[in-house]
Every structure is written in C-alpha cells, then in structure tokens.
Design an enzyme around this catalytic site. Structure first.
Site, PDB file in Angstrom:
ATOM      1  N   HIS A  53       6.548  -8.174  -2.719  1.00 19.64           N
ATOM      2  CA  HIS A  53       6.024  -8.661  -1.678  1.00 19.64           C
ATOM      3  C   HIS A  53       5.304 -10.148  -1.703  1.00 19.64           C
ATOM      4  CE1 HIS A  53       6.027  -5.215   1.216  1.00 19.64           C
ATOM      5  NE2 HIS A  53       7.362  -5.265   0.620  1.00 19.64           N
ATOM      6  N   GLU A  55       2.086 -11.331  -0.973  1.00 16.73           N
ATOM      7  CA  GLU A  55       0.796 -11.025  -1.587  1.00 16.73           C
ATOM      8  C   GLU A  55       0.886 -10.608  -2.970  1.00 16.73           C
ATOM      9  OE1 GLU A  55       2.527  -9.816   1.214  1.00 16.73           O
ATOM     10  OE2 GLU A  55       1.182  -8.948   2.717  1.00 16.73           O
ATOM     11  N   CYS A  83       0.894  -5.092   4.494  1.00 16.86           N
ATOM     12  CA  CYS A  83       1.363  -3.770   4.420  1.00 16.86           C
ATOM     13  C   CYS A  83       0.269  -3.059   3.790  1.00 16.86           C
ATOM     14  CB  CYS A  83       2.777  -3.781   4.039  1.00 16.86           C
ATOM     15  SG  CYS A  83       2.811  -3.861   1.957  1.00 16.86           S
ATOM     16  N   CYS A  86       0.187  -3.803  -0.165  1.00 17.29           N
ATOM     17  CA  CYS A  86      -0.593  -5.198  -0.099  1.00 17.29           C
ATOM     18  C   CYS A  86      -1.938  -5.020  -0.002  1.00 17.29           C
ATOM     19  CB  CYS A  86       0.131  -6.312   0.508  1.00 17.29           C
ATOM     20  SG  CYS A  86       1.923  -6.552  -0.300  1.00 17.29           S
TER      21      CYS A  86
HETATM   22 ZN   LIG Z   1       3.192  -5.895   1.388  1.00 20.08          ZN
END
Ligand SMILES: [Zn+2]
Length: 154
Positions: A53, A55, A83, A86
């Site tokens: 991801h 992040e 999410c 993260c």
């Molecule tokens: Zn994430």
C-alpha cells in the site's frame, strides 16, 4: 489548511502514477520540516504483495532515508483513509500526524469504521486530519473504477 492542500496535491500526483500503471490510484507522501522526504503509490498488483500500500511504501522509504524506524516529527499525507494495516504501520512508526483526503467506508481505520490511529489505549497516537481535498481524492478513485467497469463491459 493551505499547507495541507499543497502536500495533498503531491499525494494526488503519486496516485496518478499508480493509475498510469493500472494500479488502484492511491498516493502518499511523508513530510518532515516542510520537506517531502518520501513519496509512494499503491503497487499491490505490480508487486503482488498484499502490503504494498502507498502508506507502507512511503513509511519504508522515509525510514530508510532517515536511518531510523522512528518517524517522529513527520506527517503522512495520503489520498485515501488508511486501512487497518496502514493505521498499524502509522502507530508503529511514531508518525506525528496523518492527513487523508477521501473517506473509505469499507476499510477506513482513521475514523470511519474505527479510529486505530487516535485510540487512547495504544502507547502512541497520531493526530488525524481528514477530508483534505476530499473531492479530488475521491474523484480519482471513482473515475478509475468507472473506466475499469467500462473496459470490462467491452
Ligand atoms: Zn493500507
């Protein structure tokens, strides 16, 4: 607020890079002392890594650059609400703040489904600032999925 919009635009530029390679367009930058020290975009399809991801990739880059896992004094800007994974990485890396654009009703853990980032029970918390350039951030995603659906329909 102007400062937040400035850096969110940088995160949006990253999201566009993801879109160009067929990734879900989510971008992130990390800022320290008014300087962008890391920039990343979602690479889940390219790498086939569930943890790729935007992040997490930005956090990794910032840590490498600073030579420490502690990102104290840093702020993370991301186009979509983090999410759970993260949000966990944000807590673990001791970031000062997370600033996000669009809300994520399906996975958002910085206020929507729950707020992991500011939960008082954890040993570290990051400040959450939400909805910065929300419309632009959300539009990149909705137009991406719209194009995808049209493509699938042929
Ligand atoms: Zn994430």
């Amino acid at each position: 607020m102007e400062k937040h919009e400035y850096y969110m635009k940088k995160a949006i530029e990253e999201a566009k890079k993801a879109e160009e390679i067929g990734e879900v367009p989510i971008g992130a930058v990390i800022v320290k002392d008014n300087e962008v020290i890391a920039a990343a975009h979602n690479l889940r399809e390219t790498t086939q890594e569930p943890m790729a991801h935007a992040e997490c990739l930005a956090i990794r880059e910032a840590s490498r650059k600073l030579g420490t896992w502690r990102l104290t004094g840093c702020q993370l800007y991301v186009t979509l609400e983090p999410c759970p994974m993260c949000a966990g990485a944000i807590i673990q890396s001791r970031l000062d703040a997370v600033i996000f654009g669009a809300y994520d009703p399906k996975a958002g853990c910085a206020g929507t489904l729950m707020n992991l980032v500011e939960d008082q029970r954890f040993n570290h918390r990051a400040e959450v600032i939400s909805g910065v350039l929300e419309d632009s951030c959300a539009h990149i995603l909705t137009s991406f999925f719209k194009k995808l659906r049209e493509k699938r329909r042929g």
